[in-house]
Motif scaffolding. Sequence first.
Motif, PDB file in Angstrom:
ATOM      1  N   PHE A  80       0.822  -1.208   0.000  1.00 32.61           N
ATOM      2  CA  PHE A  80       0.000   0.000   0.000  1.00 32.61           C
ATOM      3  C   PHE A  80       0.855   1.256   0.000  1.00 32.61           C
ATOM      4  O   PHE A  80       0.476   2.281  -0.585  1.00 32.61           O
ATOM      5  CB  PHE A  80      -0.959   0.000   1.193  1.00 32.61           C
ATOM      6  CG  PHE A  80      -2.254  -0.697   0.906  1.00 32.61           C
ATOM      7  CD1 PHE A  80      -3.299  -0.024   0.295  1.00 32.61           C
ATOM      8  CD2 PHE A  80      -2.430  -2.034   1.219  1.00 32.61           C
ATOM      9  CE1 PHE A  80      -4.495  -0.662   0.007  1.00 32.61           C
ATOM     10  CE2 PHE A  80      -3.621  -2.691   0.939  1.00 32.61           C
ATOM     11  CZ  PHE A  80      -4.655  -2.004   0.328  1.00 32.61           C
ATOM     12  N   GLY A  81       2.031   1.187   0.640  1.00 31.87           N
ATOM     13  CA  GLY A  81       2.946   2.311   0.564  1.00 31.87           C
ATOM     14  C   GLY A  81       3.406   2.547  -0.857  1.00 31.87           C
ATOM     15  O   GLY A  81       3.490   3.689  -1.335  1.00 31.87           O
ATOM     16  N   GLN A  82       3.689   1.457  -1.579  1.00 28.51           N
ATOM     17  CA  GLN A  82       4.062   1.553  -2.989  1.00 28.51           C
ATOM     18  C   GLN A  82       2.928   2.158  -3.800  1.00 28.51           C
ATOM     19  O   GLN A  82       3.154   3.016  -4.662  1.00 28.51           O
ATOM     20  CB  GLN A  82       4.405   0.174  -3.529  1.00 28.51           C
ATOM     21  CG  GLN A  82       4.603   0.143  -5.042  1.00 28.51           C
ATOM     22  CD  GLN A  82       4.588  -1.265  -5.605  1.00 28.51           C
ATOM     23  OE1 GLN A  82       4.375  -2.231  -4.880  1.00 28.51           O
ATOM     24  NE2 GLN A  82       4.796  -1.387  -6.899  1.00 28.51           N
ATOM     25  N   ILE A  83       1.709   1.710  -3.540  1.00 30.28           N
ATOM     26  CA  ILE A  83       0.554   2.207  -4.287  1.00 30.28           C
ATOM     27  C   ILE A  83       0.392   3.713  -4.101  1.00 30.28           C
ATOM     28  O   ILE A  83       0.184   4.461  -5.067  1.00 30.28           O
ATOM     29  CB  ILE A  83      -0.722   1.456  -3.850  1.00 30.28           C
ATOM     30  CG1 ILE A  83      -0.699   0.024  -4.393  1.00 30.28           C
ATOM     31  CG2 ILE A  83      -1.979   2.194  -4.329  1.00 30.28           C
ATOM     32  CD1 ILE A  83      -1.846  -0.833  -3.908  1.00 30.28           C
ATOM     33  N   VAL A  84       0.516   4.175  -2.869  1.00 28.81           N
ATOM     34  CA  VAL A  84       0.354   5.606  -2.590  1.00 28.81           C
ATOM     35  C   VAL A  84       1.413   6.420  -3.319  1.00 28.81           C
ATOM     36  O   VAL A  84       1.118   7.436  -3.968  1.00 28.81           O
ATOM     37  CB  VAL A  84       0.415   5.873  -1.070  1.00 28.81           C
ATOM     38  CG1 VAL A  84       0.480   7.374  -0.805  1.00 28.81           C
ATOM     39  CG2 VAL A  84      -0.794   5.264  -0.365  1.00 28.81           C
TER      40      VAL A  84
END
Length: 298
Positions: free
Chosen positions: A143-147
């Motif tokens: 999710f950090g990558q997605i953001v």
Amino acid sequence: MRWGRLYFAVQATAGLAWWIAVFLSPVVRETTLGRLNPTVVAVFDIPLFVVASAVAAFGVRPAAAVSTGWTGVVSLGLATYATVTTQAGWGVLAMGAATVGSLGALCIILFGRVPTEWIITGPFVFRSATTRAKPARHVVSTFGQIVIFWGLFLVVIPLVIAALEQRWGVGLPFPTSAIPFGVMVLVLASTLGISSGVIMSTLGDGTPLPSAMANSLVIAGPYRWIRNPMAVSGFVQGVAVGLILESWLVIAYAVAGSLLWNYAVRPHEEADLEQRFGDEFRRYRDTVRCWVPQIPRP
């Protein structure tokens, strides 16, 4: 080397034709050079772009380097000029495309190919995730990558592109249904991307990040129907953002990004997967398509 030489031959011919059109047509001159003095520009551009490209077509490496370097300088100069004056927008696009093509042709002449392995260096080198990490940690990393990636590639860059498109005066009309349709497509594509990332991080003992790749081959959820659902999601998201912003340049940016991934990154990624998972990945690759979803065989 043949394809690189052929590109420079085409570029020299196109450049000569463009200069003829500049001096014969006020419309071409205004849309590509604005109020710049064509004679002054031609004094530098004809020898460094047209002539150098023609010489590069014979495989002369210094000429290819000169043509490529000059094309990049002109692209940057025109972009600055167009941004300040709102003129010569189409000239920016033409020279920008020529810069990309010249760089590729120069690489072919110098190395015999485009060294795509340069892309997967540093933080983009393929590495397996730490196997002792808990699935929750992989999910958080995903999710950090997605953001970060979505914020950069689907918000910041498209907004800049759309603003420049309007500033340069190269926008095109869109139908009134473009925005609501784009919103719907963006939601669907984002759902696909998020679900694919979650499945990868929970079942694969890793993340979609190149530096923390899954330790297990995931063939579940969207991965049963398509090999790269996150890549497909990213491409469709980019097109959807282009529709929302009513920017054909953002759509072109999404298409260019998908081509870059497909032809420059995917071969290295799949070679890494084949090395790590062997026959299991080869069977999966031969059964499930990369871009077009299909119902899996029983």
